[in-house]
Design an enzyme around this catalytic site. Structure first.
Site, PDB file in Angstrom:
ATOM      1  N   GLY A  12       0.830  -1.200   0.000  1.00 29.17           N
ATOM      2  CA  GLY A  12       0.000   0.000   0.000  1.00 29.17           C
ATOM      3  C   GLY A  12       0.863   1.249   0.000  1.00 29.17           C
ATOM      4  O   GLY A  12       2.077   1.191  -0.274  1.00 29.17           O
ATOM      5  N   LEU A  13       0.272   2.388   0.321  1.00 32.72           N
ATOM      6  CA  LEU A  13       1.009   3.651   0.260  1.00 32.72           C
ATOM      7  C   LEU A  13       2.189   3.659   1.224  1.00 32.72           C
ATOM      8  O   LEU A  13       3.285   4.109   0.862  1.00 32.72           O
ATOM      9  CB  LEU A  13       0.065   4.822   0.558  1.00 32.72           C
ATOM     10  CG  LEU A  13       0.705   6.214   0.554  1.00 32.72           C
ATOM     11  CD1 LEU A  13       1.430   6.484  -0.760  1.00 32.72           C
ATOM     12  CD2 LEU A  13      -0.338   7.288   0.809  1.00 32.72           C
ATOM     13  N   LYS A  33       0.667  -9.631  -1.119  1.00 33.03           N
ATOM     14  CA  LYS A  33      -0.163 -10.840  -1.161  1.00 33.03           C
ATOM     15  C   LYS A  33      -0.630 -11.192  -2.561  1.00 33.03           C
ATOM     16  O   LYS A  33      -0.675 -12.344  -2.950  1.00 33.03           O
ATOM     17  CB  LYS A  33      -1.409 -10.620  -0.308  1.00 33.03           C
ATOM     18  CG  LYS A  33      -1.306 -11.061   1.100  1.00 33.03           C
ATOM     19  CD  LYS A  33      -2.695 -10.951   1.691  1.00 33.03           C
ATOM     20  CE  LYS A  33      -2.705 -11.363   3.120  1.00 33.03           C
ATOM     21  NZ  LYS A  33      -4.045 -11.248   3.685  1.00 33.03           N
ATOM     22  N   SER A  41      -5.051   0.965  -0.027  1.00 34.06           N
ATOM     23  CA  SER A  41      -4.687   2.329  -0.437  1.00 34.06           C
ATOM     24  C   SER A  41      -5.262   2.671  -1.807  1.00 34.06           C
ATOM     25  O   SER A  41      -5.701   3.796  -2.049  1.00 34.06           O
ATOM     26  CB  SER A  41      -3.161   2.505  -0.466  1.00 34.06           C
ATOM     27  OG  SER A  41      -2.615   2.405   0.828  1.00 34.06           O
ATOM     28  N   TRP A  43      -7.962   1.784  -3.000  1.00 38.09           N
ATOM     29  CA  TRP A  43      -9.409   1.946  -2.925  1.00 38.09           C
ATOM     30  C   TRP A  43      -9.812   3.287  -2.323  1.00 38.09           C
ATOM     31  O   TRP A  43     -10.992   3.645  -2.348  1.00 38.09           O
ATOM     32  CB  TRP A  43     -10.015   0.814  -2.084  1.00 38.09           C
ATOM     33  CG  TRP A  43      -9.935  -0.529  -2.732  1.00 38.09           C
ATOM     34  CD1 TRP A  43      -9.002  -0.969  -3.626  1.00 38.09           C
ATOM     35  CD2 TRP A  43     -10.831  -1.629  -2.526  1.00 38.09           C
ATOM     36  NE1 TRP A  43      -9.252  -2.273  -3.975  1.00 38.09           N
ATOM     37  CE2 TRP A  43     -10.365  -2.704  -3.318  1.00 38.09           C
ATOM     38  CE3 TRP A  43     -11.975  -1.804  -1.740  1.00 38.09           C
ATOM     39  CZ2 TRP A  43     -11.008  -3.941  -3.347  1.00 38.09           C
ATOM     40  CZ3 TRP A  43     -12.601  -3.043  -1.775  1.00 38.09           C
ATOM     41  CH2 TRP A  43     -12.125  -4.091  -2.577  1.00 38.09           C
ATOM     42  N   GLY A  47      -9.206  11.463  -0.323  1.00 35.00           N
ATOM     43  CA  GLY A  47      -8.004  12.252  -0.557  1.00 35.00           C
ATOM     44  C   GLY A  47      -7.073  12.228   0.641  1.00 35.00           C
ATOM     45  O   GLY A  47      -7.105  11.307   1.456  1.00 35.00           O
ATOM     46  N   GLU A 114     -14.438  17.347   4.076  1.00 30.62           N
ATOM     47  CA  GLU A 114     -15.116  16.111   4.469  1.00 30.62           C
ATOM     48  C   GLU A 114     -15.591  16.230   5.919  1.00 30.62           C
ATOM     49  O   GLU A 114     -15.266  17.194   6.618  1.00 30.62           O
ATOM     50  CB  GLU A 114     -14.172  14.908   4.297  1.00 30.62           C
ATOM     51  CG  GLU A 114     -13.800  14.679   2.845  1.00 30.62           C
ATOM     52  CD  GLU A 114     -12.893  13.478   2.629  1.00 30.62           C
ATOM     53  OE1 GLU A 114     -12.686  13.127   1.457  1.00 30.62           O
ATOM     54  OE2 GLU A 114     -12.391  12.901   3.608  1.00 30.62           O
ATOM     55  N   ASP A 215      -2.997  -9.418   9.199  1.00 25.62           N
ATOM     56  CA  ASP A 215      -1.773 -10.234   9.219  1.00 25.62           C
ATOM     57  C   ASP A 215      -0.652  -9.601  10.046  1.00 25.62           C
ATOM     58  O   ASP A 215      -0.040 -10.263  10.886  1.00 25.62           O
ATOM     59  CB  ASP A 215      -1.264 -10.479   7.795  1.00 25.62           C
ATOM     60  CG  ASP A 215      -2.310 -11.137   6.912  1.00 25.62           C
ATOM     61  OD1 ASP A 215      -3.086 -11.951   7.430  1.00 25.62           O
ATOM     62  OD2 ASP A 215      -2.361 -10.820   5.714  1.00 25.62           O
ATOM     63  N   HIS A 236     -17.430   2.756   8.132  1.00 27.37           N
ATOM     64  CA  HIS A 236     -17.742   3.849   7.210  1.00 27.37           C
ATOM     65  C   HIS A 236     -19.254   3.911   7.065  1.00 27.37           C
ATOM     66  O   HIS A 236     -19.913   2.896   6.860  1.00 27.37           O
ATOM     67  CB  HIS A 236     -17.082   3.630   5.846  1.00 27.37           C
ATOM     68  CG  HIS A 236     -17.030   4.878   5.030  1.00 27.37           C
ATOM     69  ND1 HIS A 236     -18.156   5.423   4.445  1.00 27.37           N
ATOM     70  CD2 HIS A 236     -16.010   5.714   4.723  1.00 27.37           C
ATOM     71  CE1 HIS A 236     -17.812   6.532   3.809  1.00 27.37           C
ATOM     72  NE2 HIS A 236     -16.522   6.729   3.958  1.00 27.37           N
ATOM     73  N   ARG A 282     -17.572  10.379  11.322  1.00 23.47           N
ATOM     74  CA  ARG A 282     -18.071   9.096  10.824  1.00 23.47           C
ATOM     75  C   ARG A 282     -18.762   8.253  11.893  1.00 23.47           C
ATOM     76  O   ARG A 282     -19.743   7.573  11.599  1.00 23.47           O
ATOM     77  CB  ARG A 282     -16.902   8.285  10.241  1.00 23.47           C
ATOM     78  CG  ARG A 282     -16.428   8.837   8.927  1.00 23.47           C
ATOM     79  CD  ARG A 282     -15.221   8.079   8.428  1.00 23.47           C
ATOM     80  NE  ARG A 282     -14.824   8.609   7.131  1.00 23.47           N
ATOM     81  CZ  ARG A 282     -13.741   8.219   6.472  1.00 23.47           C
ATOM     82  NH1 ARG A 282     -12.956   7.312   6.998  1.00 23.47           N
ATOM     83  NH2 ARG A 282     -13.452   8.727   5.295  1.00 23.47           N
ATOM     84  N   HIS A 343     -14.527  -0.389   8.113  1.00 27.61           N
ATOM     85  CA  HIS A 343     -13.743   0.401   7.166  1.00 27.61           C
ATOM     86  C   HIS A 343     -12.280   0.573   7.557  1.00 27.61           C
ATOM     87  O   HIS A 343     -11.400   0.502   6.713  1.00 27.61           O
ATOM     88  CB  HIS A 343     -14.399   1.777   7.024  1.00 27.61           C
ATOM     89  CG  HIS A 343     -13.732   2.690   6.052  1.00 27.61           C
ATOM     90  ND1 HIS A 343     -13.561   2.368   4.724  1.00 27.61           N
ATOM     91  CD2 HIS A 343     -13.189   3.927   6.208  1.00 27.61           C
ATOM     92  CE1 HIS A 343     -12.945   3.368   4.100  1.00 27.61           C
ATOM     93  NE2 HIS A 343     -12.696   4.319   4.993  1.00 27.61           N
ATOM     94  N   ARG A 378     -10.896   7.836  13.603  1.00 27.94           N
ATOM     95  CA  ARG A 378     -10.048   8.517  12.608  1.00 27.94           C
ATOM     96  C   ARG A 378     -10.821   9.617  11.886  1.00 27.94           C
ATOM     97  O   ARG A 378     -11.916   9.390  11.384  1.00 27.94           O
ATOM     98  CB  ARG A 378      -9.535   7.506  11.578  1.00 27.94           C
ATOM     99  CG  ARG A 378      -8.757   8.147  10.435  1.00 27.94           C
ATOM    100  CD  ARG A 378      -8.188   7.099   9.523  1.00 27.94           C
ATOM    101  NE  ARG A 378      -9.187   6.398   8.746  1.00 27.94           N
ATOM    102  CZ  ARG A 378      -9.665   6.818   7.567  1.00 27.94           C
ATOM    103  NH1 ARG A 378      -9.253   7.975   7.057  1.00 27.94           N
ATOM    104  NH2 ARG A 378     -10.541   6.096   6.909  1.00 27.94           N
ATOM    105  N   LEU A 384      -4.095   8.240   4.766  1.00 29.26           N
ATOM    106  CA  LEU A 384      -3.015   8.261   3.771  1.00 29.26           C
ATOM    107  C   LEU A 384      -1.894   9.195   4.217  1.00 29.26           C
ATOM    108  O   LEU A 384      -0.714   8.950   3.955  1.00 29.26           O
ATOM    109  CB  LEU A 384      -3.547   8.688   2.399  1.00 29.26           C
ATOM    110  CG  LEU A 384      -4.548   7.730   1.723  1.00 29.26           C
ATOM    111  CD1 LEU A 384      -4.948   8.267   0.348  1.00 29.26           C
ATOM    112  CD2 LEU A 384      -3.989   6.325   1.582  1.00 29.26           C
TER     113      LEU A 384
END
Length: 523
Positions: A12-13, A33, A41, A43, A47, A114, A215, A236, A282, A343, A378, A384
């Site tokens: 991922g990122l 994997k 990331s 998905w 932003g 957001e 994992d 989410h 959220r 999420h 979060r 990100l």
């Protein structure tokens, strides 16, 4: 056997950013994997949150993060990450990430807002930011001569010095299953980084990809790392509800740009629950939807942005517009059916601001790690950002150190196991685990529900561990073993919190305790 300077598990990122920051000076092996772009990331729609204008400030971003986090965010870690935001955005721009431009904006890019944010500070690439970032970095990762990419590999367990009989504990690499050949490979490294993402697949409904099976959290715990705040699983509020739309997220930015949550009769219900309405954080929105669905016996509610012009929707949300249209939903004329879904894992392996865990030479970055940034919930688009900042600081720490020589390590021993006689056991246990977590450890909890879940998880753990001891490992068995351990950590943490804060809402303890304290579990 494969030796490298730095082994990064996860693409991922966090994993890719770290690999690129190290590779000019060290040999890096990046293990994933499936394919490089298959992590969570890619998905991410919304932003990356960062203070990029003079009207905004670090203090305002910090306050928004603390409010969303239920007062549980670590103030030092949060300030550090937010202060390093702009330079990491500029690093991504220098890599060539095609963020949505805005010639009239002083920073040159469009910023959206957001839920939970007091300012427009989300830099994005339309409604597919994660994909744009990841595709840009993947090209650079594949081209770099010092980065070896190993795809279709699932990590089984960390190799540590204590397993070899040494008194001190340090990470030496990992055993890994090549899912194309079904052979176990030995990967040794001076430094090992867990960038494996979260654990959304522990729940029946999730926005996460199939790879999000906890994992890294499980491997780190087995190696001796503490975990923190595992009870805080973010649901989410708006996952597309459609039989053909597996795990498709409707970004927070739809609400940020004026989307309204309605019941099937058209009633706008969020003002009944919170004065911030659709722009509440959220956890509030997810609980409100859950309440209305249970009260009215609904399968879903509707997110309505049909009052905006069609061109606006096509420009701002091209991915969502197209996907919904494929499924027969014209978002310019009707509401989008949505439900909450697991999420984001706000807790994880405890790390410092250099990404160091409790085990020497073992780092963690991204959703697998707990830095203290997210607290009890979060704030949108801070994830990100955390990946980028911790990847940068971990790279600086690794580059500043002198590597120790690696000892000889035995290969994986399969001499005392056989092929599984009934793989159906794994499928049944997988389904039972996810149903139990959804039914008993979901958005609203009680002590009795948590105890029921714990009892089921203990029985599943015994079965799965017996299976692991007697049969050859497979991708599904490795993931199930990690998921059941992660589920146990979530339940243990939830039972310890005798209050309702952020994402953890208990009917038995509906009030806040006067002091916000993280939940820390020690192996």
């Amino acid at each position: 056997m494969h030796k490298t300077d730095v082994l990064i598990i996860g693409s991922g990122l966090a994993g890719q950013a770290l690999a690129l920051r190290l590779a000019d000076r060290l040999k890096v092996t990046l293990v994933t994997k499936k394919a490089l772009l298959d992590g969570a990331s890619s998905w991410a729609q919304g932003g990356i949150a960062a203070v990029l204008t003079d009207e905004d400030s670090i203090d305002a971003h910090l306050q928004d993060t603390q409010i969303a986090g239920g007062g549980l965010c670590d103030p030092h870690a949060t300030r550090y990450i937010l202060e390093h935001a702009r330079r990491n955005i500029e690093w991504l721009i220098a890599q060539g990430v095609p963020f949505t431009p805005d010639a009239g904006h002083p920073f040159g890019f469009h910023l959206t807002r957001e839920g939970g944010h007091s300012h427009r500070r989300i830099i994005h690439a339309a409604d597919a930011t994660g994909a744009a970032v990841q595709q840009t970095l993947v090209e650079k990762v594949r081209q770099h001569p010092n980065i070896t990419v190993l795809e279709n590999r699932v990590a089984i367990d960390l190799i540590t010095s204590r397993k070899l009989g040494h008194s001190e504990q340090r990470a030496l690499g990992t055993y890994i299953l090549n899912t194309e050949t079904d052979h176990v490979e030995t990967l040794l490294a001076s430094y090992t980084v867990l960038a494996t993402g979260g654990a959304g697949k522990v729940y029946l409904y999730t926005t996460n990809p199939d790879t999000a099976t906890g994992d890294g959290i499980a491997m780190g715990w087995r190696a001796g790392c503490r975990v923190a705040n595992m009870e805080f699983i973010q649901f989410h509020p708006t996952c597309l509800y459609h039989p053909e739309a597996k795990s498709f997220l409707i970004t927070e930015a739809v609400r940020g740009e004026g989307g309204i949550l309605r019941l099937p009769d058209g009633h706008r219900f969020m003002p009944d629950h919170d004065p911030r309405a659709e722009l509440a954080p959220r956890d509030t929105v997810a609980r409100s939807i859950d309440f209305e669905m249970k009260r009215h016996g609904l399968d879903c509610v509707y997110l309505d942005i049909s009052h905006k012009p069609r061109d606006f929707l096509r420009d701002h949300f091209p991915t969502i517009y197209a996907r919904c249209l494929e499924l027969g939903i014209d978002i310019s004329r009707q509401g989008i059916p949505v439900v909450p879904a697991a999420h984001y894992t706000c807790g994880g392996l405890m790390v410092d601001l250099q990404g160091r865990t409790d085990v020497a030479n073992l780092y963690a970055a991204g959703e697998v790690a707990y830095t203290g940034l997210h607290g009890a919930n979060r704030l949108a688009s801070n994830s990100l950002l955390e990946c980028l900042v911790i990847a940068e600081s971990a790279a600086e720490d690794i580059l500043s150190r002198q590597a120790e020589p690696l000892p000889s390590v035995p290969d994986w021993d399969e001499s005392r196991v056989t092929d599984a006689d009934e793989e159906v056991v794994i499928a049944h246990n997988w389904n039972e685990l996810r149903h139990a977590m959804w039914d008993y450890v979901g958005i609203v909890r009680t002590t009795k529900r948590l105890q029921r879940a714990q009892h089921r998880i203990q029985l599943l753990t015994q079965e799965i561990n017996e299976f692991y001891r007697n049969f050859r490992v497979s991708n599904d068995l490795i993931e199930l073993r990690n998921l059941v351990l992660t589920a146990d950590l979530i339940i243990q943490s939830a039972l310890r919190r005798h209050e309702s804060r952020g994402l953890h809402f208990s009917r038995d303890y509906p009030d806040l305790l006067p002091k916000a304290v993280p939940t820390v579990l020690v192996p």
